[in-house]
Design an enzyme around this catalytic site. Structure first.
Site, PDB file in Angstrom:
ATOM      1  N   ARG A 119      66.899 -35.261  15.191  1.00 42.74           N
ATOM      2  CA  ARG A 119      65.761 -35.093  14.285  1.00 42.74           C
ATOM      3  C   ARG A 119      64.571 -35.983  14.688  1.00 42.74           C
ATOM      4  O   ARG A 119      64.493 -36.427  15.820  1.00 42.74           O
ATOM      5  CB  ARG A 119      66.247 -35.329  12.855  1.00 42.74           C
ATOM      6  N   TYR A 154      71.061 -29.615   5.548  1.00 39.55           N
ATOM      7  CA  TYR A 154      72.107 -30.300   4.770  1.00 39.55           C
ATOM      8  C   TYR A 154      73.175 -29.370   4.205  1.00 39.55           C
ATOM      9  O   TYR A 154      74.125 -29.840   3.571  1.00 39.55           O
ATOM     10  CB  TYR A 154      71.459 -31.076   3.613  1.00 39.55           C
ATOM     11  N   ARG A 164      67.796 -28.736  -1.287  1.00 35.52           N
ATOM     12  CA  ARG A 164      66.999 -29.490  -0.330  1.00 35.52           C
ATOM     13  C   ARG A 164      67.341 -29.084   1.111  1.00 35.52           C
ATOM     14  O   ARG A 164      68.478 -29.280   1.559  1.00 35.52           O
ATOM     15  CB  ARG A 164      67.356 -30.966  -0.526  1.00 35.52           C
ATOM     16  N   ALA A 224      66.915 -41.842   3.109  1.00 32.80           N
ATOM     17  CA  ALA A 224      65.751 -42.342   3.850  1.00 32.80           C
ATOM     18  C   ALA A 224      65.688 -43.871   3.869  1.00 32.80           C
ATOM     19  O   ALA A 224      65.075 -44.456   4.773  1.00 32.80           O
ATOM     20  CB  ALA A 224      64.476 -41.772   3.249  1.00 32.80           C
ATOM     21  N   PRO A 282      68.385 -41.904  -2.197  1.00 33.47           N
ATOM     22  CA  PRO A 282      67.383 -40.983  -2.711  1.00 33.47           C
ATOM     23  C   PRO A 282      67.474 -39.571  -2.139  1.00 33.47           C
ATOM     24  O   PRO A 282      67.782 -39.392  -0.957  1.00 33.47           O
ATOM     25  CB  PRO A 282      66.046 -41.630  -2.299  1.00 33.47           C
ATOM     26  N   ASN A 283      67.204 -38.635  -3.026  1.00 36.86           N
ATOM     27  CA  ASN A 283      67.125 -37.199  -2.711  1.00 36.86           C
ATOM     28  C   ASN A 283      68.472 -36.543  -2.415  1.00 36.86           C
ATOM     29  O   ASN A 283      68.538 -35.331  -2.235  1.00 36.86           O
ATOM     30  CB  ASN A 283      66.137 -36.937  -1.554  1.00 36.86           C
ATOM     31  N   HIS A 307      75.719 -40.144   7.394  1.00 40.84           N
ATOM     32  CA  HIS A 307      74.593 -39.223   7.247  1.00 40.84           C
ATOM     33  C   HIS A 307      75.140 -37.818   7.422  1.00 40.84           C
ATOM     34  O   HIS A 307      75.891 -37.563   8.370  1.00 40.84           O
ATOM     35  CB  HIS A 307      73.511 -39.512   8.291  1.00 40.84           C
ATOM     36  N   GLU A 331      78.611 -46.373   6.992  1.00 38.34           N
ATOM     37  CA  GLU A 331      77.369 -45.633   6.708  1.00 38.34           C
ATOM     38  C   GLU A 331      77.529 -44.200   7.186  1.00 38.34           C
ATOM     39  O   GLU A 331      78.015 -43.963   8.304  1.00 38.34           O
ATOM     40  CB  GLU A 331      76.164 -46.302   7.398  1.00 38.34           C
ATOM     41  N   ASN A 348      75.615 -43.541   1.936  1.00 38.11           N
ATOM     42  CA  ASN A 348      74.580 -42.733   2.569  1.00 38.11           C
ATOM     43  C   ASN A 348      73.266 -43.193   1.953  1.00 38.11           C
ATOM     44  O   ASN A 348      72.909 -42.773   0.856  1.00 38.11           O
ATOM     45  CB  ASN A 348      74.801 -41.234   2.318  1.00 38.11           C
TER      46      ASN A 348
HETATM   47  C1  DQA Z   1      70.323 -38.352   5.520  1.00 39.20           C
HETATM   48  C2  DQA Z   1      69.375 -38.488   6.712  1.00 39.20           C
HETATM   49  C3  DQA Z   1      68.106 -39.219   6.327  1.00 39.20           C
HETATM   50  O1  DQA Z   1      67.233 -39.307   7.442  1.00 39.20           O
HETATM   51  C4  DQA Z   1      67.384 -38.499   5.204  1.00 39.20           C
HETATM   52  O2  DQA Z   1      66.240 -39.224   4.804  1.00 39.20           O
HETATM   53  C5  DQA Z   1      68.280 -38.237   4.053  1.00 39.20           C
HETATM   54  C6  DQA Z   1      69.621 -37.716   4.331  1.00 39.20           C
HETATM   55  C7  DQA Z   1      71.562 -37.508   5.863  1.00 39.20           C
HETATM   56  O3  DQA Z   1      72.521 -37.568   5.089  1.00 39.20           O
HETATM   57  O4  DQA Z   1      71.565 -36.793   6.862  1.00 39.20           O
HETATM   58  O5  DQA Z   1      67.898 -38.363   2.893  1.00 39.20           O
HETATM   59  O6  DQA Z   1      70.773 -39.646   5.148  1.00 39.20           O
END
Ligand code: DQA
Length: 145
Positions: A111, A26, A21, A81, A13-14, A104, A102, A78
């Site tokens: 953070r 990011y 964003r 959240a 998500p997102n 990020h 995995e 990835n």
């Molecule tokens: C993320 C880190 C997560 O905590 C966050 O909710 C994301 C992006 C990252 O790529 O740094 O959506 O996965």
């Protein structure tokens, strides 16, 4: 013999909102631009990537389940959240026999406290953080060594 490795990349998500964003966290590239950047630097004679993004937990679980009967040699994920919340995605990942990496984009250890728990990372053989736009590239390359 087919030497080309098929790698699945799942974004949660997102991550479709990259570019607009929190660019300070990011970066300013969209997900499509990061995919283009990654594809440009990957040796296509060694690797073929399939990209998938969803904002919906159940859809991600379903896509992971499909991998059981497909011939991918690794999964890069990835979970966004969902990394911090989703036992359902962890359980789906535990079904897989292929390596899971995995990633990020941000270094979540710099953070908030709630980002320190990574439920889904229990299923991964490698966890990579803080590599920004190169996160997917490095994760894919880890499977080509
Ligand atoms: C993320 C880190 C997560 O905590 C966050 O909710 C994301 C992006 C990252 O790529 O740094 O959506 O996965």
């Amino acid at each position: 013999m087919n030497l080309v490795k098929k790698i699945m990349i799942i974004n949660g998500p997102n991550l479709n909102m990259l570019g607009t964003r929190e660019p300070d966290v990011y970066g300013s590239l969209t997900l499509d631009q990061i995919i283009e950047h990654t594809e440009k630097l990957i040796d296509s004679s060694l690797c073929q990537c399939t990209w998938y993004q969803s904002n919906v937990e159940g859809e991600i679980v379903g896509r992971i389940q499909q991998l059981i009967s497909q011939d991918f040699s690794a999964l890069v994920i990835n979970p966004g959240a969902y990394s911090h919340t989703s036992v359902a995605i962890l359980d789906a990942l535990l079904l897989l026999k292929i390596p899971v990496v995995e990633v990020h984009l941000s270094n979540t250890y710099k953070r908030e406290d709630f980002r320190q728990i990574k439920i889904t990372a229990r299923a991964s053989s490698i966890l990579m953080e803080g590599l920004g736009k190169n996160a997917y590239l490095m994760a894919i390359q880890s499977q080509l060594l």
